[in-house]
Design a protein around this motif. Sequence first.
Motif, PDB file in Angstrom:
ATOM      1  N   ILE A   1      -3.243   9.647  85.300  1.00  0.00           N
ATOM      2  CA  ILE A   1      -2.274   9.622  84.181  1.00  0.00           C
ATOM      3  C   ILE A   1      -2.911  10.155  82.902  1.00  0.00           C
ATOM      4  N   VAL A   2      -4.118   9.729  82.580  1.00  0.00           N
ATOM      5  CA  VAL A   2      -4.809  10.216  81.379  1.00  0.00           C
ATOM      6  C   VAL A   2      -5.054  11.722  81.488  1.00  0.00           C
ATOM      7  N   GLY A   3      -5.434  12.194  82.665  1.00  0.00           N
ATOM      8  CA  GLY A   3      -5.651  13.632  82.865  1.00  0.00           C
ATOM      9  C   GLY A   3      -4.377  14.437  82.668  1.00  0.00           C
ATOM     10  N   LEU A   4      -3.262  13.956  83.220  1.00  0.00           N
ATOM     11  CA  LEU A   4      -1.982  14.652  83.044  1.00  0.00           C
ATOM     12  C   LEU A   4      -1.550  14.667  81.573  1.00  0.00           C
ATOM     13  N   TYR A   5      -1.774  13.543  80.871  1.00  0.00           N
ATOM     14  CA  TYR A   5      -1.442  13.488  79.441  1.00  0.00           C
ATOM     15  C   TYR A   5      -2.267  14.515  78.670  1.00  0.00           C
ATOM     16  N   GLY A   6      -3.572  14.588  78.951  1.00  0.00           N
ATOM     17  CA  GLY A   6      -4.449  15.547  78.273  1.00  0.00           C
ATOM     18  C   GLY A   6      -4.024  16.979  78.518  1.00  0.00           C
ATOM     19  N   ILE A   7      -3.690  17.308  79.750  1.00  0.00           N
ATOM     20  CA  ILE A   7      -3.226  18.663  80.079  1.00  0.00           C
ATOM     21  C   ILE A   7      -1.918  18.947  79.353  1.00  0.00           C
ATOM     22  N   GLY A   8      -1.032  17.967  79.302  1.00  0.00           N
ATOM     23  CA  GLY A   8       0.238  18.147  78.589  1.00  0.00           C
ATOM     24  C   GLY A   8       0.035  18.425  77.117  1.00  0.00           C
ATOM     25  N   GLN A   9      -0.953  17.761  76.506  1.00  0.00           N
ATOM     26  CA  GLN A   9      -1.237  17.989  75.082  1.00  0.00           C
ATOM     27  C   GLN A   9      -1.763  19.389  74.831  1.00  0.00           C
ATOM     28  N   LEU A  10      -2.505  19.925  75.762  1.00  0.00           N
ATOM     29  CA  LEU A  10      -3.035  21.284  75.611  1.00  0.00           C
ATOM     30  C   LEU A  10      -1.934  22.332  75.609  1.00  0.00           C
ATOM     31  N   PHE A  11      -0.889  22.093  76.389  1.00  0.00           N
ATOM     32  CA  PHE A  11       0.157  23.094  76.560  1.00  0.00           C
ATOM     33  C   PHE A  11       1.442  22.773  75.797  1.00  0.00           C
ATOM     34  N   THR A  12       1.415  21.762  74.959  1.00  0.00           N
ATOM     35  CA  THR A  12       2.584  21.397  74.167  1.00  0.00           C
ATOM     36  C   THR A  12       2.435  21.979  72.765  1.00  0.00           C
ATOM     37  N   ALA A  13       3.383  22.798  72.373  1.00  0.00           N
ATOM     38  CA  ALA A  13       3.373  23.366  71.023  1.00  0.00           C
ATOM     39  C   ALA A  13       3.955  22.340  70.064  1.00  0.00           C
ATOM     40  N   LYS A  14       3.230  22.085  69.008  1.00  0.00           N
ATOM     41  CA  LYS A  14       3.696  21.141  67.994  1.00  0.00           C
ATOM     42  C   LYS A  14       4.388  21.930  66.891  1.00  0.00           C
ATOM     43  N   PRO A  15       5.687  21.702  66.691  1.00  0.00           N
ATOM     44  CA  PRO A  15       6.388  22.449  65.647  1.00  0.00           C
ATOM     45  C   PRO A  15       5.889  22.057  64.265  1.00  0.00           C
ATOM     46  N   GLU A  16       5.717  23.054  63.426  1.00  0.00           N
ATOM     47  CA  GLU A  16       5.321  22.785  62.046  1.00  0.00           C
ATOM     48  C   GLU A  16       6.564  22.427  61.249  1.00  0.00           C
ATOM     49  N   ALA A  17       6.397  21.516  60.325  1.00  0.00           N
ATOM     50  CA  ALA A  17       7.509  21.119  59.466  1.00  0.00           C
ATOM     51  C   ALA A  17       7.645  22.149  58.351  1.00  0.00           C
ATOM     52  N   THR A  18       8.341  23.225  58.653  1.00  0.00           N
ATOM     53  CA  THR A  18       8.511  24.283  57.665  1.00  0.00           C
ATOM     54  C   THR A  18       9.898  24.208  57.050  1.00  0.00           C
ATOM     55  N   VAL A  19       9.972  24.614  55.828  1.00  0.00           N
ATOM     56  CA  VAL A  19      11.235  24.673  55.117  1.00  0.00           C
ATOM     57  C   VAL A  19      11.589  26.149  54.978  1.00  0.00           C
ATOM     58  N   LYS A  20      12.788  26.477  55.365  1.00  0.00           N
ATOM     59  CA  LYS A  20      13.214  27.863  55.314  1.00  0.00           C
ATOM     60  C   LYS A  20      13.518  28.259  53.869  1.00  0.00           C
ATOM     61  N   PRO A  21      12.828  29.288  53.353  1.00  0.00           N
ATOM     62  CA  PRO A  21      13.113  29.721  51.985  1.00  0.00           C
ATOM     63  C   PRO A  21      14.478  30.399  51.893  1.00  0.00           C
ATOM     64  N   ILE A  22      15.054  30.336  50.706  1.00  0.00           N
ATOM     65  CA  ILE A  22      16.354  30.971  50.468  1.00  0.00           C
ATOM     66  C   ILE A  22      16.193  32.051  49.404  1.00  0.00           C
ATOM     67  N   ASP A  23      17.183  32.924  49.316  1.00  0.00           N
ATOM     68  CA  ASP A  23      17.209  33.963  48.294  1.00  0.00           C
ATOM     69  C   ASP A  23      17.960  33.418  47.077  1.00  0.00           C
ATOM     70  N   TYR A  24      17.200  32.746  46.194  1.00  0.00           N
ATOM     71  CA  TYR A  24      17.844  32.112  45.043  1.00  0.00           C
ATOM     72  C   TYR A  24      18.364  33.154  44.056  1.00  0.00           C
ATOM     73  N   ALA A  25      17.748  34.338  44.013  1.00  0.00           N
ATOM     74  CA  ALA A  25      18.143  35.371  43.047  1.00  0.00           C
ATOM     75  C   ALA A  25      19.594  35.802  43.256  1.00  0.00           C
ATOM     76  N   SER A  26      20.038  35.864  44.505  1.00  0.00           N
ATOM     77  CA  SER A  26      21.427  36.255  44.749  1.00  0.00           C
ATOM     78  C   SER A  26      22.392  35.158  44.299  1.00  0.00           C
ATOM     79  N   VAL A  27      21.992  33.896  44.446  1.00  0.00           N
ATOM     80  CA  VAL A  27      22.828  32.792  43.968  1.00  0.00           C
ATOM     81  C   VAL A  27      22.905  32.833  42.444  1.00  0.00           C
ATOM     82  N   VAL A  28      21.777  33.092  41.788  1.00  0.00           N
ATOM     83  CA  VAL A  28      21.746  33.192  40.328  1.00  0.00           C
ATOM     84  C   VAL A  28      22.648  34.336  39.865  1.00  0.00           C
ATOM     85  N   ALA A  29      22.565  35.482  40.533  1.00  0.00           N
ATOM     86  CA  ALA A  29      23.372  36.651  40.149  1.00  0.00           C
ATOM     87  C   ALA A  29      24.864  36.363  40.267  1.00  0.00           C
TER      88      ALA A  29
END
Length: 174
Positions: free
Chosen positions: A27-55
């Motif tokens: 079980i520990v071995g399977l968990y370790g292998i799973g961690q190697l191949f699991t992509a962790k999503p980054e908490a990113t915020v999508k930027p917006i084009d504020y200049a068009s809203v201002v215009a």
Amino acid sequence: MSSTGSSRGNPAIGDIIRSVVVIGAVIVGLYGIGQLFTAKPEATVKPIDYASVVAQARPAATFPLLAPADLPKGWRATSARFQENGWHLGVLTDSDDYVGLEQLKSTPARAIDRFAADSKSAGTADVAGQTWDVRTGPDGRLTYVRDEDGLTTLLNTSASRRVLEGYIASLSTS
């Protein structure tokens, strides 16, 4: 039949412990292998084009709408909203501190209640030829507030005073 081995129906305690250890290792071995191949999503915020809203917002605004001409390198706008009685621009600095700009046709007290509740007065600051009321919040947030003929401008941030004052100096109505 030998008397030293266990019978098939009743295993010895040593056999049980060995089996549990082997299953646990698998079980520990399977968990370790799973961690190697699991992509962790980054908490990113999508930027917006504020200049068009201002215009789009400036011609419709009945007040001098503030916004920076450009954001500093690494900064990104995350939200921009215009309504008849208000304007909001939210940005993240290059170090992921939040700076929120609010312009409202309301009293400073109402704006503070809405965007800087529980903040305390911390004096004034002169920035770009204008005097701002400075407030500090219980969580270290910094708020600058200014009232001009019924239009309250409030900036709320987790950034330093120097960063906020630089941002305020970059704001313009054109």
